[in-house]
Design a protein around this motif. Structure first.
Motif, PDB file in Angstrom:
ATOM      1  N   SER A   8       0.857  -1.179   0.000  1.00  0.00           N
ATOM      2  CA  SER A   8       0.000   0.000   0.000  1.00  0.00           C
ATOM      3  C   SER A   8       0.895   1.230   0.000  1.00  0.00           C
ATOM      4  O   SER A   8       1.911   1.262   0.683  1.00  0.00           O
ATOM      5  CB  SER A   8      -0.899   0.005   1.228  1.00  0.00           C
ATOM      6  OG  SER A   8      -0.138   0.253   2.374  1.00  0.00           O
ATOM      7  N   GLU A  12       4.526   8.033  -2.614  1.00  0.00           N
ATOM      8  CA  GLU A  12       5.859   7.429  -2.445  1.00  0.00           C
ATOM      9  C   GLU A  12       6.597   7.385  -3.781  1.00  0.00           C
ATOM     10  O   GLU A  12       7.312   6.428  -4.065  1.00  0.00           O
ATOM     11  CB  GLU A  12       5.731   6.001  -1.881  1.00  0.00           C
ATOM     12  CG  GLU A  12       4.930   5.844  -0.604  1.00  0.00           C
ATOM     13  CD  GLU A  12       5.689   6.229   0.660  1.00  0.00           C
ATOM     14  OE1 GLU A  12       6.832   6.731   0.556  1.00  0.00           O
ATOM     15  OE2 GLU A  12       5.122   6.050   1.764  1.00  0.00           O
ATOM     16  N   ASP A  41      -3.002   4.500  -2.795  1.00  0.00           N
ATOM     17  CA  ASP A  41      -4.068   4.991  -1.933  1.00  0.00           C
ATOM     18  C   ASP A  41      -4.349   6.473  -2.211  1.00  0.00           C
ATOM     19  O   ASP A  41      -4.262   7.309  -1.329  1.00  0.00           O
ATOM     20  CB  ASP A  41      -3.621   4.761  -0.479  1.00  0.00           C
ATOM     21  CG  ASP A  41      -4.703   5.084   0.525  1.00  0.00           C
ATOM     22  OD1 ASP A  41      -5.840   5.315   0.114  1.00  0.00           O
ATOM     23  OD2 ASP A  41      -4.381   5.102   1.733  1.00  0.00           O
ATOM     24  N   ALA A  93       5.830   0.732   1.286  1.00  0.00           N
ATOM     25  CA  ALA A  93       6.477   1.144   0.045  1.00  0.00           C
ATOM     26  C   ALA A  93       7.701   2.025   0.294  1.00  0.00           C
ATOM     27  O   ALA A  93       8.421   2.363  -0.632  1.00  0.00           O
ATOM     28  CB  ALA A  93       5.470   1.908  -0.814  1.00  0.00           C
ATOM     29  N   ASP A  94       7.934   2.380   1.537  1.00  0.00           N
ATOM     30  CA  ASP A  94       8.929   3.430   1.789  1.00  0.00           C
ATOM     31  C   ASP A  94      10.351   2.907   1.987  1.00  0.00           C
ATOM     32  O   ASP A  94      11.206   3.618   2.508  1.00  0.00           O
ATOM     33  CB  ASP A  94       8.500   4.238   3.022  1.00  0.00           C
ATOM     34  CG  ASP A  94       8.257   3.352   4.224  1.00  0.00           C
ATOM     35  OD1 ASP A  94       8.416   2.130   4.093  1.00  0.00           O
ATOM     36  OD2 ASP A  94       7.913   3.878   5.297  1.00  0.00           O
ATOM     37  N   LYS A 131       8.202   7.492  18.360  1.00  0.00           N
ATOM     38  CA  LYS A 131       7.741   6.227  17.800  1.00  0.00           C
ATOM     39  C   LYS A 131       8.165   5.006  18.594  1.00  0.00           C
ATOM     40  O   LYS A 131       7.341   4.207  18.999  1.00  0.00           O
ATOM     41  CB  LYS A 131       8.257   6.094  16.379  1.00  0.00           C
ATOM     42  CG  LYS A 131       7.205   5.564  15.471  1.00  0.00           C
ATOM     43  CD  LYS A 131       7.649   5.735  14.079  1.00  0.00           C
ATOM     44  CE  LYS A 131       6.547   5.666  13.097  1.00  0.00           C
ATOM     45  NZ  LYS A 131       7.111   5.864  11.770  1.00  0.00           N
ATOM     46  N   SER A 205       6.982  10.120   7.371  1.00  0.00           N
ATOM     47  CA  SER A 205       5.943   9.196   7.798  1.00  0.00           C
ATOM     48  C   SER A 205       4.554   9.799   7.574  1.00  0.00           C
ATOM     49  O   SER A 205       4.341  10.987   7.768  1.00  0.00           O
ATOM     50  CB  SER A 205       6.128   8.863   9.273  1.00  0.00           C
ATOM     51  OG  SER A 205       5.036   8.097   9.718  1.00  0.00           O
ATOM     52  N   LYS A 206       3.605   8.943   7.196  1.00  0.00           N
ATOM     53  CA  LYS A 206       2.255   9.431   6.908  1.00  0.00           C
ATOM     54  C   LYS A 206       1.366   9.403   8.151  1.00  0.00           C
ATOM     55  O   LYS A 206       0.225   9.822   8.107  1.00  0.00           O
ATOM     56  CB  LYS A 206       1.609   8.563   5.818  1.00  0.00           C
ATOM     57  CG  LYS A 206       2.465   8.366   4.571  1.00  0.00           C
ATOM     58  CD  LYS A 206       2.610   9.657   3.796  1.00  0.00           C
ATOM     59  CE  LYS A 206       3.330   9.503   2.466  1.00  0.00           C
ATOM     60  NZ  LYS A 206       4.737   9.142   2.546  1.00  0.00           N
TER      61      LYS A 206
HETATM   62  N1  UDP Z   1       0.132   4.572   3.464  1.00  0.00           N
HETATM   63  C1  UDP Z   1      -1.018   4.357   2.746  1.00  0.00           C
HETATM   64  N2  UDP Z   1      -2.098   5.187   2.965  1.00  0.00           N
HETATM   65  C2  UDP Z   1      -2.059   6.186   3.901  1.00  0.00           C
HETATM   66  C3  UDP Z   1      -0.882   6.363   4.656  1.00  0.00           C
HETATM   67  C4  UDP Z   1       0.198   5.530   4.420  1.00  0.00           C
HETATM   68  O1  UDP Z   1      -1.082   3.466   1.901  1.00  0.00           O
HETATM   69  O2  UDP Z   1      -3.061   6.887   4.054  1.00  0.00           O
HETATM   70  C5  UDP Z   1       1.292   3.687   3.221  1.00  0.00           C
HETATM   71  C6  UDP Z   1       2.615   4.415   3.071  1.00  0.00           C
HETATM   72  O3  UDP Z   1       2.799   4.906   1.760  1.00  0.00           O
HETATM   73  C7  UDP Z   1       3.605   3.330   3.420  1.00  0.00           C
HETATM   74  C8  UDP Z   1       2.861   2.533   4.491  1.00  0.00           C
HETATM   75  O4  UDP Z   1       1.488   2.855   4.337  1.00  0.00           O
HETATM   76  O5  UDP Z   1       3.876   2.486   2.322  1.00  0.00           O
HETATM   77  C9  UDP Z   1       3.342   2.882   5.897  1.00  0.00           C
HETATM   78  O6  UDP Z   1       3.296   4.281   6.085  1.00  0.00           O
HETATM   79  P1  UDP Z   1       4.446   5.088   6.817  1.00  0.00           P
HETATM   80  O7  UDP Z   1       5.774   4.659   6.310  1.00  0.00           O
HETATM   81  O8  UDP Z   1       4.117   6.524   6.699  1.00  0.00           O
HETATM   82  O9  UDP Z   1       4.247   4.609   8.307  1.00  0.00           O
HETATM   83  P2  UDP Z   1       5.384   4.343   9.380  1.00  0.00           P
HETATM   84  O10 UDP Z   1       6.484   3.550   8.735  1.00  0.00           O
HETATM   85  O11 UDP Z   1       5.826   5.691   9.823  1.00  0.00           O
HETATM   86  O12 UDP Z   1       4.673   3.559  10.444  1.00  0.00           O
END
Ligand code: UDP
Ligand code: MG
Length: 316
Positions: A8, A12, A41, A93-94, A131, A205-206
């Motif tokens: 998802s 990105e 998304d 995806a990040d 975090k 981060s999202k």
């Molecule tokens: N993502 C998504 N929809 C959203 C927010 C995030 O598909 O509304 C995806 C984002 O692109 C990533 C994954 O969810 O691939 C995890 O997000 P993020 O890296 O921001 O979270 P963290 O690693 O900080 O927990």
């Protein structure tokens, strides 16, 4: 198809090419037939055009693009619907999740009989204060509530048996508790694998700090649904009756006390002058309300679409 990798993504664009190349490289030495399902998304950057050009180069890519941003759970839900592989892997995806972990996770499912293998970012490369620490606390709570001994419930990198993802419904922000959803659906062989984690390479981060508040509330909801979703009266009726009875006993006591005092001709305080009277009043009302809430809950549960949907494992 042996493997579906569901990713998802939201805004990105910088990571996508590297991600796909990395997955292809990591899986090349293994004989898997696999597909990569990219779920966009509702990205507002150039993610979709990157996906389009990647899809031309890599025949194993399939992609779904939302018209707007619905959240990670929605993206995973659609990815799960589309997944055809016997084993379904999710990853972010990040570039924080390492696809080189996938073969071992697949092996654990195939050979050790796990329904679900969750990654554990034992050494994390995220901000400590915002975090890592809250996450530790949060995971400890989640372990208590769900009874699943995972260190890292919300790790993006996970592998599932295909039936698991087809039998659970991720919605809202429930992607944080997929292992719990799986357990509630009867898939309780849940394993864990320590995975390598990288710092986020591009973008940020999202999810903000409110992830923990939302996560906690969601945890409560899902716990409630699993425990009382089909029998709300057991909770509300129980507490309601108890509180009602406490109120009733106090009220009766006050009346009896007054009658006795009257009979003996001694002085007594009017019932309405006594704090206990108001306590009794509140308790009786509250108890009756909770009881009615239980009835309403039963009416709702009775109409739920899935009230008789069971996950049948075998039939002779
Ligand atoms: N993502 C998504 N929809 C959203 C927010 C995030 O598909 O509304 C995806 C984002 O692109 C990533 C994954 O969810 O691939 C995890 O997000 P993020 O890296 O921001 O979270 P963290 O690693 O900080 O927990
Ligand atoms: Mg991330």
């Amino acid at each position: 198809m042996e493997l579906s990798i569901v990713v998802s993504l939201y805004n990105e664009e910088e990571s996508l090419r590297e991600l796909v190349e990395w997955i292809a490289r990591a899986l090349a030495p293994h004989p898997f037939t696999y597909e990569i399902i990219l779920v966009d998304d509702g990205s507002k950057d150039g993610s979709w055009s990157v996906i389009e050009s990647l899809a031309k180069e890599y025949p194993q890519i399939r992609a779904i693009g939302f018209r707007r941003n619905y959240g990670k759970s929605a993206a995973l839900y659609c990815g799960f619907e589309a997944a055809q592989g016997d084993i379904v892997v999710t990853m972010d995806a990040d570039l924080q999740d390492n696809p080189e972990e996938i073969p071992e996770m697949v092996r654990m499912i195939r050979e050790e009989g796990y329904d679900l293998v969750s990654g554990w970012k034992k050494k994390r490369y995220d901000n400590v204060a915002t975090k890592n620490l809250p996450s530790k606390l949060y995971n400890a709570t989640a372990r208590k509530v769900t009874g699943i001994k995972l260190h890292d419930m919300n790790c993006g990198l996970k592998a599932y048996r295909n039936e698991v993802v087809k039998n659970i419904e991720v919605y809202g922000e429930m992607h944080r508790f997929i292992p719990y959803l799986a357990k509630n659906a009867g898939f309780d062989k849940i394993g864990e694998k320590v995975v390598h984690h990288q710092a986020r390479k591009y973008g940020k981060s999202k999810f903000g700090m409110n992830r923990f508040i939302h996560g906690f509330l969601d945890l409560l909801s899902i716990w409630f649904l699993q425990k009382f979703g089909k029998k709300p009266m057991h909770l509300f009726g129980g507490i309601g009756t108890l509180i009602f009875l406490i109120g009733a006993v106090i009220a009766i006591w006050l009346i009896v006390e007054k009658l006795i005092a009257q009979a003996h001709g001694t002085v007594f305080r009017p019932v309405t002058d006594q704090p206990l009277f108001y306590l009794a009043l509140v308790a009786v009302l509250l108890g009756a309300q909770l009881f009615l809430t239980g009835f309403l809950g039963e009416l709702v549960a009775r109409n739920a679409q899935d009230r008789n949907r069971y996950n049948i494992k075998r039939i002779i």
